[in-house]
Design an enzyme around this catalytic site. Structure first.
Site, short mmCIF file in Angstrom:
data_model
loop_
_atom_site.label_atom_id
_atom_site.label_comp_id
_atom_site.label_asym_id
_atom_site.label_seq_id
_atom_site.Cartn_x
_atom_site.Cartn_y
_atom_site.Cartn_z
N GLU A 42 0.79 -1.19 -0.03
CA GLU A 42 0.04 0.01 0.09
C GLU A 42 0.85 1.25 0.13
OE1 GLU A 42 -2.81 -0.41 2.92
OE2 GLU A 42 -4.25 -1.52 2.05
N GLU A 81 -7.16 -7.50 -0.79
CA GLU A 81 -7.21 -7.39 0.46
C GLU A 81 -8.70 -7.01 0.82
OE1 GLU A 81 -4.80 -5.36 3.06
OE2 GLU A 81 -2.97 -5.95 2.10
#
Ligand code: GAL
Length: 662
Positions: free
Chosen positions: A157, A317
């Site tokens: 991320e 995710e």
């Protein structure tokens, strides 16, 4: 959209991908054995490993120890589970930060952060840059041919920015590339305003805390630079991997899902698509707020698909239940997890992955949900996890098929950023919430829309929506789309500034000729207030004193004679619509432009999306989010139950079907 589709993005995984972040470093070997057994029970075939494991592999300067990771990879292989192997670079351990304090990030107020959590790095720190390349290179060399390896996962991320001196220097170099010389920079940022003319590159700083607002051009360039700096990091690791492992897909878990517009994902696009690359995204739903969860799911999925240019992509995710960091604990309702996961697949994801496999007993995210919750296998979450694993197996043949969409929403990250800079006429005209609102309205109408960059090929879409396209240099691309037969709908406060955030002369600047409308002035509407239109609809947030130059007036403001709110102009084979206010309800507009639902006659909340293989095999994904049974207009076989489907057959509330069409 590219014409050469990259249909098999994860060839090493059989069928659709199912699994999550797996952190065996938190568990003993007995638990590892139980993990394999339970992964089989759940139908897991892919796990992301090594994401936060730097401290174990490289516990001290020049000390490398792969014993545990070797064991993890072998263990997975012994159980037939594939690895999405991460480079572990998102979380430097304390020894690294202590040894290289200059790699710790500095905030806009000039405070250097302390180590003690993850993402504690400055993207522009040479020591960090060198360390991540070394790490990626060593891992790729060691595991390139490991039989468990399915793909590479770079970092985690990307979002970190840093205002330190090294970042200032890197920013100056980046600006030299962009603007050539100081004259170019001074022009771009309009530095004659408040006497901020630069006479030497070393005077140029990041937008650190100032007495008042720095130049919007500076803020915008800074955001571009920060996105590029992280892209450079990603690419440096990807290149290091490719040298040893040229034939495995490389990805990183982006956050294309809507609330973190930190990166210009469309600039990242070419580096995460194409051969041996894949778009992967994380998506955590907002528990409250105006947009219902299924529509949020659709937004994240449709943005990811848009970024992937029509190729499949992967949900890397999501949460099986609560995301601990989201404003407190909340629980998904029974069946939500199945419906959400299936909706991502309906919208092009090649599987559904979670954070994380097994709930952690310690650490900041010990109360984050997992596939295997603290409550163990005798739990609703686990039953849903195993149920969905079985469903994915039954629908494995959809892998590689593409989603059909007739509509696109233009998502321009520079417009998002520029519309958020300080000093706007209204604090409520940010682009992102409005894009989400339009997307949600389309979802409610049963229209699947791709979220795409305005510069991309738009010809495949019958409808293109630009709810909020604040920054635009010129109209050439959109004009060509309309002339060739497209229907373009433009929301207010679009085309106002150029790439330097300079207001175009003659509002609405870049779009004035195309829409045939002149805007005299902006009149923001206080939050919560509404303005009436003479066609019975209402506007909110914003109005413009707008006049037709070469357009038909379709509706005007009821209380302000002479100022029009909805315009239509025919151009070539197509038409362009302009709105000088934000409609409260978008449905009347959709009616007016003749936008039918993808599956006519279907009620709101019965989500229907079609995926199609190039050889013509097609599938209707049907998910009933309503409280009533509804018929699904498709004919074929429901792959989830193996039973025949005819258009008169009802889908029960909360249930789903994946109909292989005849
Ligand atoms: C993601 C992150 C994961 C985990 C998860 C929890 O943003 O990549 O490591 O923290 O959030 O929701």
């Amino acid at each position: 959209m590219r014409t050469n589709r990259n249909a098999d993005i994860i060839p090493q995984v059989d069928g659709l991908a199912y699994g999550g972040d797996y952190n065996p470093e938190q568990w003993d070997r007995d638990t590892w054995d139980e993990d394999l057994r339970l992964m089989h029970e759940a139908g897991v075939n892919l796990v992301s490993v090594n994401i936060f494991a730097w401290a174990g592999i490289n516990p001290a300067p020049d000390v490398w120890d792969f014993t545990r990771l070797d064991a993890v990879m072998d263990h997975l292989h012994s159980g037939g589970i594939r690895a999405d192997l991460a480079t572990a670079t998102a979380s430097p351990p304390p020894w690294f930060s202590q040894r290289h304090p200059e790699t710790l990030p500095v905030d806009a107020e000039g405070h250097r952060l302390h180590y003690g959590a993850r993402a504690e790095y400055c993207p522009n720190a040479p020591a960090y840059q060198a360390a991540v390349v070394e790490m990626a290179s060593r891992l790729a060399e060691r595991y390139a041919d490991h039989p468990a390896l399915a793909m590479w996962h770079v970092g985690n991320e990307y979002y970190r920015s840093c205002y330190c001196d090294a970042s200032a220097t890197a920013f100056q170099t980046w600006l030299q590339d962009r603007h050539g010389d100081l004259d170019g920079l001074n022009h771009a940022w309009g530095t004659t305003f408040w006497s901020q003319t630069y006479t030497d590159w070393t005077q140029v700083l990041p937008p650190r805390q100032c007495a008042e607002t720095p130049a919007p051009g500076l803020i915008l360039d800074w955001r571009r630079f920060c996105s590029d700096a992280l892209l450079k990091l990603f690419r440096s690791e990807a290149q290091a991997i490719e040298q040893h492992s040229p034939d495995k897909p490389i990805t990183t878990n982006l956050m294309v899902s809507g609330d973190f517009a930190v990166l210009d994902y469309h600039r990242w696009g070419p580096h995460v698509t194409g051969p041996n690359r894949l778009v992967a995204t994380d998506h955590y739903l907002i528990p409250d707020g105006p947009i219902p969860w299924p529509a949020q799911v659709a937004f994240g999925a449709d943005a990811s698909r848009g970024l992937a240019g029509g190729d499949p992509w992967l949900l890397m995710e999501q949460a099986s239940n609560s995301s601990a960091w989201r404003r407190g604990y909340f629980a998904k309702k029974p069946g939500d997890q199945l419906r959400h996961s299936l909706s991502y697949v309906a919208r092009g994801s090649e599987g559904a992955m979670f954070f994380q496999w097994r709930a952690s007993r310690y650490g900041a995210e010990r109360y984050h949900s997992a596939m295997l919750p603290h409550g163990g296998t005798d739990s609703r979450v686990w039953r849903e996890i195993t149920a969905f694993g079985a469903q994915l197996k039954r629908i494995a043949e959809v892998k590689g098929s593409a989603v059909e969409s007739r509509a696109a929403i233009l998502l321009d990250f520079e417009s998002v950023w520029a519309s958020d800079t300080p000093g706007q006429p209204s604090a409520d005209m940010g682009a992102y919430p409005e894009l989400r609102r339009w997307h949600s309205a389309l979802w409610h109408r049963g229209v699947t829309a791709d979220l795409v960059d305005p510069s991309w090929d738009l010809d495949r879409y019958a409808y293109v929506f630009a709810p909020s396209l604040y920054l635009l240099d010129d109209d050439a691309h959109l004009r060509a789309y309309v002339e060739q037969g497209g229907t373009l709908v433009v929301g207010p406060y679009s085309g106002v500034v150029d790439r330097n955030d300079h207001v175009h002369p003659g509002l609405p600047g870049a779009l004035r000729d195309l829409i045939g409308v002149r805007v005299e002035e902006f009149v923001p509407v206080p939050k919560g207030d509404k303005v009436a239109l003479d066609d019975g609809t209402e506007g909110q947030t914003w109005t413009e004193v707008a006049h037709a130059l070469d357009a038909e007036v379709v509706a005007s403001f009821a209380d302000y004679p002479g100022t029009a709110a909805v315009f239509r102009r025919s151009l070539g084979r197509g038409e362009v619509w302009y709105l000088s206010t934000r409609p409260v309800d978008l449905d009347p507009l959709f009616e007016r432009i003749g936008l039918a639902p993808d599956f006519p006659g279907v009620p709101t909340g019965l989500e229907l999306v079609r995926r199609k293989h190039e050889d013509g095999r097609s599938y209707v994904f049907a998910i009933n989010h309503t409280d009533d049974p509804h018929p699904v207009p498709a004919t074929g076989t429901d792959l989830l139950t193996g039973t025949a489907w005819t258009p008169d057959r009802d889908l029960d509330p909360g249930e789903a079907a994946v109909i292989s069409e005849r």
